[in-house]
Design an enzyme around this catalytic site. Structure first.
Site, PDB file in Angstrom:
ATOM      1  N   TRP A 214       0.794  -1.224   0.000  1.00 12.33           N
ATOM      2  CA  TRP A 214       0.000   0.000   0.000  1.00 12.33           C
ATOM      3  C   TRP A 214       0.826   1.272   0.000  1.00 12.33           C
ATOM      4  O   TRP A 214       0.290   2.360  -0.166  1.00 12.33           O
ATOM      5  CB  TRP A 214      -0.941   0.018   1.210  1.00 12.33           C
TER       6      TRP A 214
ATOM      7  N   LYS B 216      -3.018  -8.868  -6.836  1.00 14.00           N
ATOM      8  CA  LYS B 216      -3.856  -8.389  -5.732  1.00 14.00           C
ATOM      9  C   LYS B 216      -3.292  -7.086  -5.195  1.00 14.00           C
ATOM     10  O   LYS B 216      -2.212  -7.066  -4.606  1.00 14.00           O
ATOM     11  CB  LYS B 216      -3.911  -9.408  -4.585  1.00 14.00           C
TER      12      LYS B 216
ATOM     13  N   ALA C  72      -3.154  -3.936  -2.498  1.00 18.47           N
ATOM     14  CA  ALA C  72      -3.392  -3.873  -1.052  1.00 18.47           C
ATOM     15  C   ALA C  72      -4.818  -3.442  -0.781  1.00 18.47           C
ATOM     16  O   ALA C  72      -5.367  -2.572  -1.479  1.00 18.47           O
ATOM     17  CB  ALA C  72      -2.415  -2.897  -0.407  1.00 18.47           C
TER      18      ALA C  72
ATOM     19  N   GLY D  18      -5.393  -9.871   2.562  1.00 14.10           N
ATOM     20  CA  GLY D  18      -4.250 -10.772   2.505  1.00 14.10           C
ATOM     21  C   GLY D  18      -4.547 -12.198   2.951  1.00 14.10           C
ATOM     22  O   GLY D  18      -4.194 -13.150   2.245  1.00 14.10           O
TER      23      GLY D  18
ATOM     24  N   GLU E 111      -4.389   1.205  11.804  1.00 14.77           N
ATOM     25  CA  GLU E 111      -3.476   0.178  12.319  1.00 14.77           C
ATOM     26  C   GLU E 111      -2.034   0.677  12.288  1.00 14.77           C
ATOM     27  O   GLU E 111      -1.285   0.541  13.268  1.00 14.77           O
ATOM     28  CB  GLU E 111      -3.608  -1.099  11.492  1.00 14.77           C
ATOM     29  N   GLN E 112      -1.634   1.284  11.178  1.00 13.59           N
ATOM     30  CA  GLN E 112      -0.279   1.801  11.064  1.00 13.59           C
ATOM     31  C   GLN E 112      -0.074   2.988  12.004  1.00 13.59           C
ATOM     32  O   GLN E 112       0.971   3.115  12.649  1.00 13.59           O
ATOM     33  CB  GLN E 112      -0.021   2.211   9.610  1.00 13.59           C
TER      34      GLN E 112
ATOM     35  N   LYS F  74       0.369   1.691  15.536  1.00  9.97           N
ATOM     36  CA  LYS F  74       1.662   1.014  15.690  1.00  9.97           C
ATOM     37  C   LYS F  74       2.787   2.027  15.863  1.00  9.97           C
ATOM     38  O   LYS F  74       3.668   1.872  16.725  1.00  9.97           O
ATOM     39  CB  LYS F  74       1.930   0.137  14.459  1.00  9.97           C
TER      40      LYS F  74
ATOM     41  N   GLU G 209      11.085  -2.408  12.606  1.00  9.28           N
ATOM     42  CA  GLU G 209      10.683  -1.564  11.485  1.00  9.28           C
ATOM     43  C   GLU G 209       9.441  -0.763  11.891  1.00  9.28           C
ATOM     44  O   GLU G 209       8.372  -1.325  12.104  1.00  9.28           O
ATOM     45  CB  GLU G 209      10.388  -2.401  10.245  1.00  9.28           C
TER      46      GLU G 209
END
Length: 496
Positions: free
Chosen positions: A164, A188, A190, A221, A344-345, A348, A395
């Site tokens: 993405w 596919k 994202a 996914g 979500e990102q 995080k 990461e």
């Protein structure tokens, strides 16, 4: 920036279905999923949710398009290239619209989407279009009365799973070499950013590709992506994304039909700055290496190692530059920095920032949310970072710069290599001996000297260690999409 065209601030969304056999389909299950604008947290559109049943249909279409005698297999290689050039022309025609849709769906600033992403898409497709009729084997002078030659044949049906962070750019990196080598594709995008890939489906038809050559299945996914990785009739899978998911894909390939796998995975790339460099250039380059694309780049320079004698000044200048970085909606042409891609990102990144504070790193600037709407994170700089801290090991994939002090070149090399990753590295120095020592010693697939990620599409890109296997871009990427066949013919007599 004066010659930059105005973005389309509210691009019309025309394609949200599954693209199979040059036709648009609803999902077999009837399910859809929302795609969200990360700058507003509002739904853009509902997209058809592909899963195993839809992947099966797409693979069947790709397999039929790859059959001996099909229009694609009997087409001249040069015509493959002409179709790719036509697709590049159409993307260039619709460049403003596609860049605007990338801003809407991904959040990145329009200037980055238009100049960087779309410019790269066009260049990569044209580069591989030129390769399409130049992929050839050899004649080999084997012992005995034999005539031996090799053919570089397409692998077959290629599953391609796109990340993405650079949605359309990564699509081009995948389909470019695959098409140049004569393969067919099930792709596919994202789930966070499916819109530009689906629009390209319409351009594929307009360009004149035969049905089934390229199929696009949006979905999640664990369902659609897993179905591609596990499929017994997919010959190769290429994936860009996290190391965690890369493990799953490699296991699925091994437990199914041992399909070929290429993986471009995570990174924790070191950028090493020596005292003899131009400090202002190094500060600005390190800033771009980390904060570009809101830190959402697999090869981002996330561990900035700075020689002790210039460390304090480097930290001071880096904090000032991060504070000046303009944050806001990507359609604002003065903005350098947009939102993270999804909640979500966002969560995080904020969690890892909190770990940096708790583990004793010094916070120079940022460290929290920007604004009260959208997934915006303040450009954040930590200094006095130690190797055992989470922000130095994991990461983050966000706008968090960790500046680390070192004393000697030997120490810098040891610490740079003290990671499970090995995607990229950078070094800033005016000393050619230091530059070459670093370049030859760090365990990384790409090393940039006095620059960082210059975007050279003719050169290979890929990782060591847990940053993946295989290479993308350049001639090396073609090797991932061909099988070498040896043909030997007995002759009545051998003559030199």
């Amino acid at each position: 920036m004066s010659d930059l065209p105005d973005p389309v601030s509210n691009p019309q969304i025309n394609h949200t279905q599954i693209f199979i056999n040059n036709e648009w389909h609803n999902s077999v299950s009837g399910k859809t999923f929302p795609t969200i604008n990360p700058a507003t947290e509002e739904k853009i559109a509902d997209v058809q949710e592909g899963d195993k049943a839809d992947v099966d249909k797409a693979v069947a279409a790709a397999r039929a398009a790859f059959k001996l005698g099909s229009p694609w297999r009997t087409m001249d290689a040069s015509q493959h290239g002409r179709l790719m050039h036509k697709l590049a022309d159409l993307i260039e025609r619709d460049r403003v619209y596609l860049a605007s849709m990338e801003v809407l769906d991904n959040g990145k600033p329009f200037i980055d989407a238009y100049e960087g992403d779309m410019g790269g898409v066009i260049d990569v497709l044209r580069y591989y279009a030129g390769w399409s009729d130049k992929i050839c084997g050899k004649t080999i002078p084997v012992d005995g009365p034999m005539f031996t030659y090799t053919r570089h044949e397409p692998v077959g049906v290629c599953g391609q799973i796109i990340p993405w962070n650079y949605p359309l750019a990564m699509l081009a990196w995948k389909i470019g070499p695959a098409l140049a080598c004569g393969n067919t594709i099930v792709l596919k995008p994202a789930e966070q950013t499916p819109l530009t890939a689906l629009y390209v489906g319409a351009l594929i038809v307009e360009a004149g590709f035969p049905p089934g050559v390229i199929n696009i299945v949006p979905g999640y996914g664990p369902t659609a992506g897993a179905a591609i990785a596990e499929h017994m009739d997919v010959d190769k899978v290429a994936f860009t994304g996290s190391t965690e998911v890369g493990r799953i894909i490699q296991q699925a390939a091994g437990s199914s039909n041992l399909k070929r796998v290429s993986l471009e995975l995570g990174g924790k790339s070191p950028l090493i700055v020596f005292a003899d460099t131009d400090l202002d250039v190094a500060v600005e380059t390190a800033h771009g290496a980390l904060f570009g694309n809101m830190g959402q780049c697999c090869c981002a320079g996330t561990r900035t190692f700075v020689e002790e004698s210039i460390y304090d000044e480097f930290v001071k200048k880096s904090i000032a530059r991060a504070k000046s970085r303009t944050v806001g909606h990507g359609f604002d042409l003065d903005v350098e920095h947009g939102p993270q891609v999804d909640k979500e990102q966002f969560d995080k990144i904020l969690g890892l920032i909190q770990s940096g504070k708790e583990e004793g790193a010094q916070l120079g600037c940022g460290g929290g949310r920007h604004g009260d709407k959208g997934y915006f994170v303040q450009p954040t700089v930590f200094y006095d970072v130690q190797d055992n801290m989470r922000i130095a090991k994991e990461e983050i994939f966000g706008p968090v710069q960790s500046i680390i002090k070192f004393k000697s070149i030997e120490e810098a090399i040891d610490r740079a290599n003290n990671t499970t990753y090995g995607l990229a590295a950078g070094v800033f120095t005016k000393d050619i001996d230091k530059a070459l020592t670093i370049a030859n010693s760090v365990q990384a697939g790409s090393v940039w000297v006095n620059c960082y990620d210059p975007g050279t599409l003719q050169a290979p890109f890929g990782g060591f260690k847990m940053s993946g296997n295989g290479r993308e871009l350049g001639e090396y990427a073609l090797h991932e999409y061909t099988e070498v066949k040896t043909v030997t013919i007995k002759l009545p007599q051998k003559n030199s």
